[in-house]
Design a protein around this motif. Structure first.
Motif, mmCIF file in Angstrom:
data_model
loop_
_atom_site.group_PDB
_atom_site.id
_atom_site.type_symbol
_atom_site.label_atom_id
_atom_site.label_comp_id
_atom_site.label_asym_id
_atom_site.label_seq_id
_atom_site.Cartn_x
_atom_site.Cartn_y
_atom_site.Cartn_z
ATOM 1 N N ALA A 220 -3.530 -26.897 -58.578
ATOM 2 C CA ALA A 220 -3.967 -26.712 -57.479
ATOM 3 C C ALA A 220 -3.660 -27.929 -56.733
ATOM 4 N N ALA A 221 -3.833 -29.100 -57.244
ATOM 5 C CA ALA A 221 -3.644 -30.244 -56.561
ATOM 6 C C ALA A 221 -2.344 -30.358 -55.866
ATOM 7 N N MET A 222 -1.152 -29.936 -56.770
ATOM 8 C CA MET A 222 0.192 -30.036 -56.200
ATOM 9 C C MET A 222 0.411 -28.917 -54.983
ATOM 10 N N ILE A 223 -0.114 -27.748 -55.232
ATOM 11 C CA ILE A 223 -0.122 -27.018 -53.963
ATOM 12 C C ILE A 223 -0.720 -27.354 -52.929
ATOM 13 N N PHE A 224 -1.877 -27.991 -52.988
ATOM 14 C CA PHE A 224 -2.620 -28.532 -51.767
ATOM 15 C C PHE A 224 -1.713 -29.728 -51.030
ATOM 16 N N SER A 225 -1.244 -30.605 -52.136
ATOM 17 C CA SER A 225 -0.414 -31.778 -51.473
ATOM 18 C C SER A 225 0.834 -31.071 -50.761
ATOM 19 N N VAL A 226 1.603 -30.251 -51.340
ATOM 20 C CA VAL A 226 2.697 -29.629 -50.663
ATOM 21 C C VAL A 226 2.305 -28.967 -49.330
ATOM 22 N N LEU A 227 1.254 -28.217 -49.067
ATOM 23 C CA LEU A 227 0.805 -27.749 -47.960
ATOM 24 C C LEU A 227 0.410 -28.916 -46.841
ATOM 25 N N CYS A 228 -0.038 -29.869 -47.418
ATOM 26 C CA CYS A 228 -0.371 -31.173 -46.533
ATOM 27 C C CYS A 228 1.000 -31.609 -46.000
ATOM 28 N N VAL A 229 1.803 -31.944 -46.794
ATOM 29 C CA VAL A 229 3.262 -32.237 -46.473
ATOM 30 C C VAL A 229 3.897 -31.533 -45.432
ATOM 31 N N TYR A 230 3.772 -30.193 -45.857
ATOM 32 C CA TYR A 230 4.424 -29.181 -44.923
ATOM 33 C C TYR A 230 3.965 -29.123 -43.472
ATOM 34 N N VAL A 231 2.548 -29.157 -43.232
ATOM 35 C CA VAL A 231 1.919 -29.279 -42.127
ATOM 36 C C VAL A 231 2.384 -30.507 -41.387
ATOM 37 N N ARG A 232 2.391 -31.508 -41.999
ATOM 38 C CA ARG A 232 2.830 -32.823 -41.429
ATOM 39 C C ARG A 232 4.571 -32.693 -40.752
ATOM 40 N N SER A 233 5.097 -32.119 -41.697
ATOM 41 C CA SER A 233 6.648 -31.841 -41.250
ATOM 42 C C SER A 233 6.835 -31.105 -40.210
ATOM 43 N N ILE A 234 5.937 -29.899 -40.001
ATOM 44 C CA ILE A 234 5.916 -28.959 -38.860
ATOM 45 C C ILE A 234 5.616 -29.787 -37.425
ATOM 46 N N TYR A 235 4.257 -30.530 -37.774
ATOM 47 C CA TYR A 235 4.107 -31.453 -36.506
ATOM 48 C C TYR A 235 4.908 -32.337 -35.927
ATOM 49 N N ARG A 236 5.659 -33.336 -37.200
ATOM 50 C CA ARG A 236 6.673 -34.164 -36.684
ATOM 51 C C ARG A 236 7.897 -33.357 -36.179
ATOM 52 N N THR A 237 8.030 -32.247 -36.473
ATOM 53 C CA THR A 237 9.207 -31.628 -35.851
ATOM 54 C C THR A 237 9.213 -31.207 -34.416
ATOM 55 N N ILE A 238 7.979 -30.440 -34.185
ATOM 56 C CA ILE A 238 7.641 -30.251 -32.888
ATOM 57 C C ILE A 238 7.360 -31.577 -31.946
ATOM 58 N N GLU A 239 6.787 -32.597 -32.332
ATOM 59 C CA GLU A 239 6.610 -33.859 -31.673
ATOM 60 C C GLU A 239 7.842 -34.463 -31.341
ATOM 61 N N LEU A 240 8.902 -34.606 -32.053
ATOM 62 C CA LEU A 240 9.949 -35.104 -31.634
ATOM 63 C C LEU A 240 10.983 -34.269 -30.759
ATOM 64 N N ALA A 241 10.819 -32.905 -31.034
ATOM 65 C CA ALA A 241 11.629 -32.093 -30.159
ATOM 66 C C ALA A 241 11.181 -32.066 -28.791
ATOM 67 N N GLN A 242 10.074 -32.567 -28.593
ATOM 68 C CA GLN A 242 9.279 -32.506 -27.169
ATOM 69 C C GLN A 242 9.702 -33.806 -26.641
ATOM 70 N N GLY A 243 10.353 -34.838 -27.434
ATOM 71 C CA GLY A 243 11.020 -35.912 -26.619
ATOM 72 C C GLY A 243 9.720 -37.175 -26.722
#
Length: 304
Positions: A220-243
């Motif tokens: 469960a810890a592995m799944i939770f960690s993967v989800l946290c990293v994935y949420v962060r990656s989505i955020y940083r992608t949108i963030e940089l795409a906005q300039g």
């Protein structure tokens, strides 16, 4: 452009980027806001504590591969030190570059640990638990992460060089960084799909019965960690795409919640559920460490 050709305001901007100067009304920072001192201190403490605990756990249990969590935490500490420095010197270009480069790189060390952990689970539960051999997870996805970081570093260098110029064009560097982080998001998405398939196979085939004791908390810890990293990656992608002037990158609360908090959770969960305590040894070790026998056509591994 010489200093004589600069307007008085542009000359002030150049001077502010050197040394340490307090906030000046009418002159925005590279962040688009004043970095929070409280947030900087809190995350310095949290990542610092996690780094110390991971180091102790790694040495104590001799699970040397978990040192990647220590290195990731150390990189986060450097990044948040840069943001804390920026609170005192909000225009300093060195502090800004220090935090942006390290905080982009740091999660790569956490994902490397997750790749190794998933490979260990596959070795433990059997090859039928995964669509890929366990060794390929580390090689494929770490290679993708490295490629992504190189592209982002090139883009970041291009953008920062232009940012230091008056009226510099940061678009080419920004687009290069976006390409790198989009590629990283794609690779993480593929990994998430593979990890989800692993979970499906494990549950549908009843493979957890092969282990006496429970690896569910670490699972469960592995799944939770993967989800946290994935949420962060989505955020940083949108963030940089906005300039660099976009809404997300210039709004501090999103960075604190979707980058800082996500990364603390992603790495600290392994302080609580550490592989050194919860992951059985697949091969080697003494009889007190493992006991294997045939059951339902598979191996059963006894937890200590």
């Amino acid at each position: 452009m010489s200093d004589q050709a600069l307007t008085p305001q542009q000359q002030i901007v150049q001077q502010l980027r050197i040394g340490c100067h307090g906030y000046v009304d009418g002159f925005n920072t590279s962040y688009g806001y004043m970095p929070s001192l409280a947030a900087g201190i809190v995350f310095l403490v949290l990542f610092g504590l996690s780094m110390i605990v991971h180091t102790v756990q790694c040495v104590w249990k001799r699970t040397w591969w978990t040192m990647v969590f220590t290195v990731g935490c150390m990189t986060e500490v450097i990044g948040w030190a840069g943001r804390t420095w920026s609170n005192q010197c909000p225009y300093n270009s060195d502090a800004f570059l220090m935090q942006i480069s390290t905080l982009i790189i740091a999660p790569t060390f956490f994902t490397a640990g997750i790749y190794v952990l998933l490979g260990s689970f596959i070795k433990l539960l059997g090859r039928e638990s995964s669509v890929l051999p366990p060794s390929l997870y580390l090689w494929i996805f770490c290679t993708c992460d490295v490629i992504s970081l190189v592209v982002q570093a090139i883009g970041g260098g291009m953008a920062s060089a232009e940012a230091d110029k008056i009226n510099g064009n940061t678009d080419p560097g920004t687009y290069t960084m976006v390409a790198g982080i989009v590629f990283q998001l794609f690779s993480i998405t593929v990994f998430v799909v593979c990890a989800a398939d692993f979970v499906r196979r494990t549950i549908s085939k009843g493979l957890l019965h092969r282990v006496r004791g429970s690896i569910v908390p670490l699972f469960a810890a592995m799944i939770f960690s993967v989800l946290c990293v994935y949420v962060r990656s989505i955020y940083r992608t949108i963030e940089l795409a906005q300039g660099w002037d976009g809404y997300l990158i210039t709004t501090q609360r999103y960075f604190i919640a979707l980058d800082g908090a996500m990364m603390v959770a992603a790495v600290a969960v392994f302080n609580v559920f550490h592989p050194g305590w919860l992951l059985p040894k697949v091969a080697g070790g003494s009889d007190s460490q493992r006991k294997m026998h045939s059951e339902d056509g598979g191996e059963e591994i006894e937890m200590r």
